[in-house]
Design an enzyme around this catalytic site. Structure first.
Site, PDB file in Angstrom:
ATOM      1  N   GLU A  88      -6.103   3.451  -6.598  1.00 45.94           N
ATOM      2  CA  GLU A  88      -7.480   3.927  -6.443  1.00 45.94           C
ATOM      3  C   GLU A  88      -8.039   4.323  -7.805  1.00 45.94           C
ATOM      4  O   GLU A  88      -9.172   4.011  -8.152  1.00 45.94           O
ATOM      5  CB  GLU A  88      -7.513   5.120  -5.477  1.00 45.94           C
ATOM      6  CG  GLU A  88      -8.911   5.483  -4.973  1.00 45.94           C
ATOM      7  CD  GLU A  88      -9.623   6.526  -5.829  1.00 45.94           C
ATOM      8  OE1 GLU A  88     -10.813   6.762  -5.588  1.00 45.94           O
ATOM      9  OE2 GLU A  88      -9.011   7.098  -6.755  1.00 45.94           O
ATOM     10  N   ASP A  90      -1.761   6.901  -5.559  1.00 45.61           N
ATOM     11  CA  ASP A  90      -1.586   6.973  -7.016  1.00 45.61           C
ATOM     12  C   ASP A  90      -2.286   8.202  -7.594  1.00 45.61           C
ATOM     13  O   ASP A  90      -3.163   8.801  -6.966  1.00 45.61           O
ATOM     14  CB  ASP A  90      -2.116   5.699  -7.690  1.00 45.61           C
ATOM     15  CG  ASP A  90      -3.606   5.493  -7.472  1.00 45.61           C
ATOM     16  OD1 ASP A  90      -4.085   5.705  -6.346  1.00 45.61           O
ATOM     17  OD2 ASP A  90      -4.302   5.135  -8.445  1.00 45.61           O
TER      18      ASP A  90
HETATM   19 ZN   LIG Z   1      -8.766  10.631  -5.655  1.00 46.87          ZN
END
Ligand SMILES: [Zn+2]
Length: 383
Positions: free
Chosen positions: A140, A79
């Site tokens: 993340e 992401d």
């Molecule tokens: Zn990163």
């Protein structure tokens, strides 16, 4: 052996696939195809359902052909932060950047591209290696959510690398633990012009609390911030509620605990000074706090096998790797908390989380070489 053009082309392709947190489906399908083509046994876990996203973590197992070599984890996140949709990569010489309207997304597609290129070289050269687990996580940037949902018992590796940091030549082995804190200050509503003496201003209580609070850099290991403040409804109403959100981070659990308690204590003390009596009833301002652990400490020892391997790999390439502490959290924090020993190796991404993000392809290349050499040395049992 790393093919710079191929690595560059994959990165340029990947950054053009939109993948904001919770919307990683398209990129997950793309890297799944890549990993399958490279001979991996690939599956997607249920992290997407757990976090309300479009897809889970992509996990691949590559069976080794070097008995006795320790299994290795290679990981990066899929992401990107916003604004990160419709990325138009611009290449000037060896510098890759966006057109200035979005981030580049080299955070962390540079890591994804490096892992894929290393696996491709292993395969096309028929190089022997130990078992390799690949984990490409979701979310993340949304709080390490994909890593938190990962079932590490399905991995063979107990050690390895996350590829998710900037300047080449650094291996991040230490990162702070972080608490996210929400404070809710309760006052008493009253008309500000007619009867302000019947009110207790939550804004005033909050302000007094903050004015006595240690924030910013607390010491070399500890930071704290109040980042959001919301409250009040109209200029003629004494406000009865203020919500504040902040965080504290430290490389020491004890200091993190102390700082968190200090922040709460400041609000509690301010609230204790504000009370009044109305119709024989006592009103006391008060504060509620919701404290959540955002991520845990990462502290990979200097003498650990993965640190020694990466150092040796760098030396073989005529480079030096410095171990570093970072002020941020990454998936490696979570993997270490789950009992793995994972350090975070840089990929060359720069000025991340801004529309000025850029990357020098030479750095990307060197980082890929270091990962390949790390895998090779691991195979030789060069620990
Ligand atoms: Zn990163």
């Amino acid at each position: 052996m790393i093919q710079k053009d191929r690595l560059k082309n994959l990165l340029i392709e990947l950054v053009q696939v939109d993948s904001p947190s919770r919307k990683e489906h398209a990129i997950a399908m793309r890297v799944k195809r890549e990993l399958e083509e490279l001979g991996g046994e690939v599956w997607i876990d249920d992290a997407g359902e757990k976090v309300g996203g479009s897809v889970g973590n992509v996990i691949a197992h590559f069976r080794g052909n070097a008995p006795g070599a320790e299994p290795l984890l290679l990981s990066a996140h899929m992401d990107t932060v916003m604004p990160g949709e419709g990325v138009v990569p611009v290449l000037e010489g060896d510098i890759l950047r966006s057109d200035g309207r979005t981030v580049l997304g080299g955070d962390d597609k540079s890591g994804v591209a490096i892992v894929c290129e290393v696996l491709r070289v292993l395969r096309e050269r028929g190089l022997s290696h130990g078992d390799i687990d690949v984990v490409f996580t979701i979310c993340e940037e949304a709080g390490l959510l994909g890593a938190k949902c990962l079932e590490t018992s399905r991995l063979k590796a107990r050690t390895g690398l996350v590829l998710d940091s900037d300047s080449v030549g650094f291996l991040f082995t230490k990162a702070p633990a972080a608490n996210v804190i929400e404070f809710r200050v309760h006052g008493l509503e009253a008309h500000a012009g007619v009867c302000p003496e019947k009110g207790v201003s939550a804004i005033q209580v909050a302000a007094e609390g903050i004015s006595r609070m240690r924030l910013g850099r607390i010491d070399e290991e500890t930071t704290a911030n109040i980042g959001v403040i919301e409250g009040g409804t109209a200029i003629n109403i004494v406000p009865n509620r203020v919500t504040l959100r902040g965080e504290a981070r430290s490389h020491s659990e004890e200091k993190l605990e102390n700082q968190t308690r200090h922040m709460l204590g400041c609000f509690e003390e301010a609230a204790s000074r504000h009370s009044l009596e109305i119709d024989g009833k006592r009103f006391q301002a008060r504060v509620e706090a919701k404290i959540e652990r955002n991520y845990d400490l990462m502290d990979v020892p200097e003498g650990s096998p993965i640190v020694r391997l990466v150092r040796a790999a760098a030396r073989n390439l005529g480079m030096e790797v410095k171990t570093m502490a970072t002020g941020g959290g990454c998936d490696a924090n979570v993997f270490n908390k789950k009992g793995l020993e994972v350090a975070n190796l840089s990929t060359g991404m720069r000025e991340i989380h801004t529309v000025k993000e850029w990357l020098d392809l030479n750095d990307l290349f060197v980082s890929a070489q270091m990962v390949l050499e790390t895998v090779r040395l691991n195979t030789l049992g060069a620990r």
